[in-house]
Write an enzyme that holds these catalytic residues in place. Structure first.
Site, mmCIF file in Angstrom:
data_model
loop_
_atom_site.group_PDB
_atom_site.id
_atom_site.type_symbol
_atom_site.label_atom_id
_atom_site.label_comp_id
_atom_site.label_asym_id
_atom_site.label_seq_id
_atom_site.Cartn_x
_atom_site.Cartn_y
_atom_site.Cartn_z
ATOM 1 N N TRP A 164 101.951 -2.972 -16.330
ATOM 2 C CA TRP A 164 100.703 -3.581 -16.769
ATOM 3 C C TRP A 164 99.862 -2.596 -17.576
ATOM 4 C CZ3 TRP A 164 98.334 -6.871 -19.116
ATOM 5 C CH2 TRP A 164 97.038 -7.328 -18.893
ATOM 6 N N THR A 166 100.716 -16.191 -10.250
ATOM 7 C CA THR A 166 101.312 -15.324 -9.234
ATOM 8 C C THR A 166 102.217 -16.096 -8.280
ATOM 9 O OG1 THR A 166 99.532 -13.696 -9.314
ATOM 10 C CG2 THR A 166 100.777 -13.823 -7.258
ATOM 11 N N LYS A 188 94.541 -13.336 -4.461
ATOM 12 C CA LYS A 188 95.703 -14.074 -4.967
ATOM 13 C C LYS A 188 96.998 -13.323 -4.671
ATOM 14 C CE LYS A 188 96.920 -11.488 -8.651
ATOM 15 N NZ LYS A 188 98.204 -11.172 -9.306
#
Length: 336
Positions: free
Chosen positions: A15, A251, A194
């Site tokens: 990322w 996700t 999440k």
């Protein structure tokens, strides 16, 4: 001629590297900090990150270094893309190197163990900066897709909207569309929780429980997140947006999600240690589920899915037993 925006990205995982590419594609001069000199050399010589994004070509205006001072020098934005539980120690080391007016940008989605601080709070505490100098980038941002320049949207959050707008401009590309938000609390909670719900959905998928179970867990997981957010002063609308529902759906639905994949392996019967052994990168929910549960207790918020994930991941409770307990909870109205 306008001086180009300079950005330092601390962290060469998938990322961090992908977001560095976004910044470079948006016209910034990007310096990627790598802990290992050999990886920095590989990035500069091959124009790829062979460890985390092999085959993805990196722009010429992105370079890497293993020298933290060199990376931080004169940066308009200092992006932090490291595992959340390592932030405090690393940032304490980097603090003397930070440019005086740099905006510190968190890509991390976690809650610190022990303190239950959100990542922006840890940054403010360690770097001794005002909230106006801390921003958060979050949303449905699977690194591999963004690195491939597939369309994505995100939220850029800061309590100071002009700062959020500056960062929005710095990372806006034809394939990456950032929206601004001043609800930092809600945006960070959406990203942290999440991961926990992603673990729960992965466990359910690994057990073969079907799509009804998945839909139920996503929806009730969002309800848990919203309850916690309301208790902490977040805007409830944040959780129906990209930082909430958008990130949660990505996700819980994608095999590219580390947390979903980690949960799937647990649901298939692998032990925690076996699952860790086959997981190359950090699944933030594994540690953050404990801190999120602790945060919920401190605010008197009921989060049964989160507690169930803690029981399975850290207490060794068999998923079949945990499922039976979760399903046998007392009946209640949906909106409670």
């Amino acid at each position: 001629m306008t001086k180009p925006v300079k950005a330092a990205v601390f962290g060469t995982g998938s990322w961090g590297t992908a977001f560095g590419r976004v910044l470079a594609d948006a016209g910034c001069e990007v310096t990627l900090w790598a802990r290992r000199a050999e990886l920095a050399d590989a990035v500069n010589s091959t124009r790829t990150n062979p460890d985390y994004l092999p085959g993805v070509e990196l722009p010429a205006n992105l370079r890497a270094t293993a020298d933290a001072a060199e990376a931080a020098r004169d940066a308009d934005f200092t992006v932090l893309a490291i595992p959340s539980q390592t932030l405090r120690d690393n940032l304490a080391e980097w603090r003397p190197l930070l440019a005086p007016h740099t905006v510190l940008v968190s890509l991390m989605k976690g809650v610190e163990l022990g303190t239950t601080m959100r990542m922006s709070e840890v940054i403010e505490d360690v770097a001794k900066v005002a909230p106006e100098r801390v921003a958060v980038v979050t949303g449905p941002n699977l690194a591999k897709e963004i690195a491939s320049r597939m369309p994505a949207a995100a939220v850029v959050a800061c309590v100071d909207e002009p700062v959020a707008q500056r960062l929005q401009t710095a990372c806006h590309t034809p394939y990456f569309r950032p929206y601004t938000n001043t609800d930092v609390v809600g945006c960070e909670l959406g990203g942290a929780v999440k991961n926990v719900i992603g673990l729960a959905v992965g466990i359910a998928d690994g057990m073969g429980l079907g799509d009804n179970a998945k839909g139920s867990l996503i929806t009730r997981g969002l309800a848990e997140t919203t309850r916690l957010g309301l208790a902490m002063g977040a805007d409830p609308l944040t959780f129906s947006g990209l930082a909430g529902l958008g990130d949660l759906v990505a996700t819980c639905s994608s095999p590219l999600s580390r947390n979903h994949t980690f949960g799937t392996n647990l649901g298939k019967g692998m032990t925690l240690q076996e699952t860790i052994a086959v997981t190359r990168q950090t699944a933030e929910g594994v540690k953050s589920c404990e801190s999120v549960a602790d945060l919920a207790r401190r605010h008197g918020v009921d989060m049964p899915i989160t507690e169930t994930v803690v029981d399975i991941v850290h207490e060794g409770k068999p998923p079949v037993v945990a499922l039976k307990e979760l399903m046998s909870r007392s009946a209640k109205p949906e909106r409670r």
